[in-house]
Design a protein around this motif. Structure first.
Motif, PDB file in Angstrom:
ATOM      1  N   ARG A 285       0.854  -1.196   0.000  1.00 40.16           N
ATOM      2  CA  ARG A 285       0.000   0.000   0.000  1.00 40.16           C
ATOM      3  C   ARG A 285       0.885   1.240   0.000  1.00 40.16           C
ATOM      4  N   GLY A 286       0.324   2.347  -0.521  1.00 40.53           N
ATOM      5  CA  GLY A 286       1.027   3.629  -0.397  1.00 40.53           C
ATOM      6  C   GLY A 286       1.766   4.017  -1.657  1.00 40.53           C
ATOM      7  N   SER A 287       2.622   5.030  -1.516  1.00 43.29           N
ATOM      8  CA  SER A 287       3.277   5.620  -2.692  1.00 43.29           C
ATOM      9  C   SER A 287       4.342   4.674  -3.229  1.00 43.29           C
ATOM     10  N   PHE A 288       4.713   4.906  -4.485  1.00 38.74           N
ATOM     11  CA  PHE A 288       5.767   4.108  -5.118  1.00 38.74           C
ATOM     12  C   PHE A 288       7.035   4.143  -4.268  1.00 38.74           C
ATOM     13  N   GLU A 289       7.417   5.368  -3.804  1.00 35.71           N
ATOM     14  CA  GLU A 289       8.672   5.506  -3.059  1.00 35.71           C
ATOM     15  C   GLU A 289       8.639   4.725  -1.745  1.00 35.71           C
ATOM     16  N   ASP A 290       7.481   4.781  -1.042  1.00 34.85           N
ATOM     17  CA  ASP A 290       7.378   4.055   0.228  1.00 34.85           C
ATOM     18  C   ASP A 290       7.519   2.552  -0.008  1.00 34.85           C
ATOM     19  N   VAL A 291       6.799   2.070  -1.034  1.00 37.28           N
ATOM     20  CA  VAL A 291       6.848   0.620  -1.300  1.00 37.28           C
ATOM     21  C   VAL A 291       8.246   0.228  -1.773  1.00 37.28           C
ATOM     22  N   ALA A 292       8.875   1.111  -2.570  1.00 39.27           N
ATOM     23  CA  ALA A 292      10.234   0.821  -3.054  1.00 39.27           C
ATOM     24  C   ALA A 292      11.191   0.684  -1.873  1.00 39.27           C
ATOM     25  N   ALA A 293      11.058   1.566  -0.885  1.00 36.43           N
ATOM     26  CA  ALA A 293      11.955   1.507   0.279  1.00 36.43           C
ATOM     27  C   ALA A 293      11.764   0.185   1.021  1.00 36.43           C
ATOM     28  N   ARG A 294      10.478  -0.222   1.187  1.00 34.34           N
ATOM     29  CA  ARG A 294      10.218  -1.499   1.887  1.00 34.34           C
ATOM     30  C   ARG A 294      10.765  -2.677   1.074  1.00 34.34           C
ATOM     31  N   THR A 295      10.600  -2.583  -0.255  1.00 30.74           N
ATOM     32  CA  THR A 295      11.041  -3.683  -1.124  1.00 30.74           C
ATOM     33  C   THR A 295      12.563  -3.838  -1.045  1.00 30.74           C
ATOM     34  N   LEU A 296      13.274  -2.721  -1.098  1.00 32.70           N
ATOM     35  CA  LEU A 296      14.736  -2.791  -1.076  1.00 32.70           C
ATOM     36  C   LEU A 296      15.228  -3.310   0.280  1.00 32.70           C
ATOM     37  N   ARG A 297      14.525  -2.917   1.360  1.00 30.12           N
ATOM     38  CA  ARG A 297      14.891  -3.451   2.682  1.00 30.12           C
ATOM     39  C   ARG A 297      14.738  -4.975   2.690  1.00 30.12           C
ATOM     40  N   ALA A 298      13.659  -5.448   2.033  1.00 30.30           N
ATOM     41  CA  ALA A 298      13.382  -6.887   2.032  1.00 30.30           C
ATOM     42  C   ALA A 298      14.455  -7.691   1.293  1.00 30.30           C
ATOM     43  N   VAL A 299      15.177  -7.023   0.351  1.00 32.41           N
ATOM     44  CA  VAL A 299      16.280  -7.733  -0.324  1.00 32.41           C
ATOM     45  C   VAL A 299      17.630  -7.315   0.254  1.00 32.41           C
ATOM     46  N   GLY A 300      17.582  -6.652   1.408  1.00 33.55           N
ATOM     47  CA  GLY A 300      18.825  -6.330   2.122  1.00 33.55           C
ATOM     48  C   GLY A 300      19.570  -5.138   1.555  1.00 33.55           C
ATOM     49  N   ARG A 301      18.846  -4.194   0.867  1.00 36.32           N
ATOM     50  CA  ARG A 301      19.519  -2.992   0.345  1.00 36.32           C
ATOM     51  C   ARG A 301      19.114  -1.740   1.094  1.00 36.32           C
TER      52      ARG A 301
END
Ligand code: AMP
Length: 215
Positions: A199-215
Motif C-alpha cells: 500500500r502507499g506511494s511508489f517511493e514508500d513501497v520501493a523503500a520497503r522492497t529494497l529493505r526486504a532484499v537487504g539494500r
C-alpha cells in the motif's frame, strides 16, 4: 541470485521489480511481457497464449516452464535474475526448483506484495500501458502518445484487454485459487518469503522492497 516476485495483479510487483533489478544490477524477466510480445508478433506461442491472457486465465504450465528454462539458461541471466509473474502455480514452483538445481542455482528470496482486493480493482481499472515498451501508468488516458518511450516509434497508451472489469475479477479469482498456494508451498519448503506491504506511494513501497532484499 534468483528473486521471485509474488503478488496479485495490480500489486505493483512489476514496477517495484524494475527498481530491485536496478539496485541489484540484474535483469528482470516478465513472463507476461514475453507472452504479450509473442502475441503481438503472432508467433505460435503468442497465438496459443492470447486467449488465456485476454480472459485473465493462466497459460498452461508447460508453456511457462519452457520460457523459464530458456530464460535461466541465457548467459546474461547467470549472475542473477528477477522473475516477475512467474511462478504462479505450485507445479511452476516445483519446476523452477528443478531447473535452478540443474543449473547449480537456487531461489534466494520470494518477495510477496500484499494489498487488499478493493485497491487492486481501483488500480487496475485506472491503468494504461505503453503499447511499445509496456510501461504501466496510473491516471493517463488511452490514445495518449508515451512521450518518454525509449522505443522507436514511441508507443501509444492502451488499456490491456485483461484490465477490463470482467477479466480483472477473473484474474483475482485465479490468483487466490492457483497462486496463493505457492506462498504456502515456499514456506513449507524452506523458502525465504519476505512480505512487502504494497500500500502507499511508489517511493514508500520501493523503500520497503529494497529493505526486504537487504539494500
Ligand atoms: P502479467 O503481465 O504478469 O499480469 O501476466 C498477464 C497474463 O499472462 C496472465 O494473466 C496470464 O494469462 C499470463 N501469464 C503470465 N505469466 C504467467 C505464468 N507464470 N503462468 C501462467 N500464465 C501466465
Amino acid at each position: 541470485m534468483i528473486v521471485v516476485l509474488l503478488g496479485p495483479p495490480g500489486s505493483g510487483k512489476g514496477t517495484q521489480g524494475e527498481r530491485v533489478a536496478a539496485a541489484l544490477g540484474v535483469p528482470k524477466i516478465s513472463t507476461g511481457d514475453v507472452l504479450r510480445a509473442a502475441a503481438k508478433a503472432g508467433t505460435p506461442l503468442g497465438l496459443e497464449a492470447k486467449g488465456y491472457m485476454d480472459r485473465g486465465d493462466l497459460v498452461p504450465d508447460p508453456v511457462i516452464l519452457g520460457i523459464m528454462k530458456d530464460a535461466l539458461a541465457k548467459p546474461e541471466h547467470t549472475r542473477g535474475v528477477i522473475l516477475d509473474g512467474v511462478v504462479r502455480t505450485v507445479p511452476q514452483a516445483e519446476g523452477l526448483e528443478r531447473v535452478a538445481k540443474e543449473l547449480g542455482r537456487k531461489v534466494d528470496v520470494i518477495l510477496l506484495f500484499e494489498i487488499a482486493d478493493e485497491e487492486l480493482v481501483t488500480r487496475l481499472s485506472a491503468r494504461t500501458t505503453c503499447g511499445a515498451c509496456q510501461s504501466p501508468f496510473a491516471g493517463r488516458q488511452p490514445g495518449e502518445v508515451h512521450a518518454e518511450c525509449a522505443m522507436t516509434p514511441k508507443g501509444t497508451l492502451v488499456r490491456r484487454a485483461d484490465d477490463e472489469p470482467e477479466s480483472i475479477r477473473n484474474r483475482l479469482r485465479v490468483y487466490k485459487a492457483q497462486t496463493e498456494p505457492v506462498v504456502a508451498w515456499y514456506r513449507g519448503h524452506g523458502g525465504n518469503v519476505q512480505s512487502v506491504d504494497a500500500r502507499g506511494s511508489f517511493e514508500d513501497v520501493a523503500a520497503r522492497t529494497l529493505r526486504a532484499v537487504g539494500r
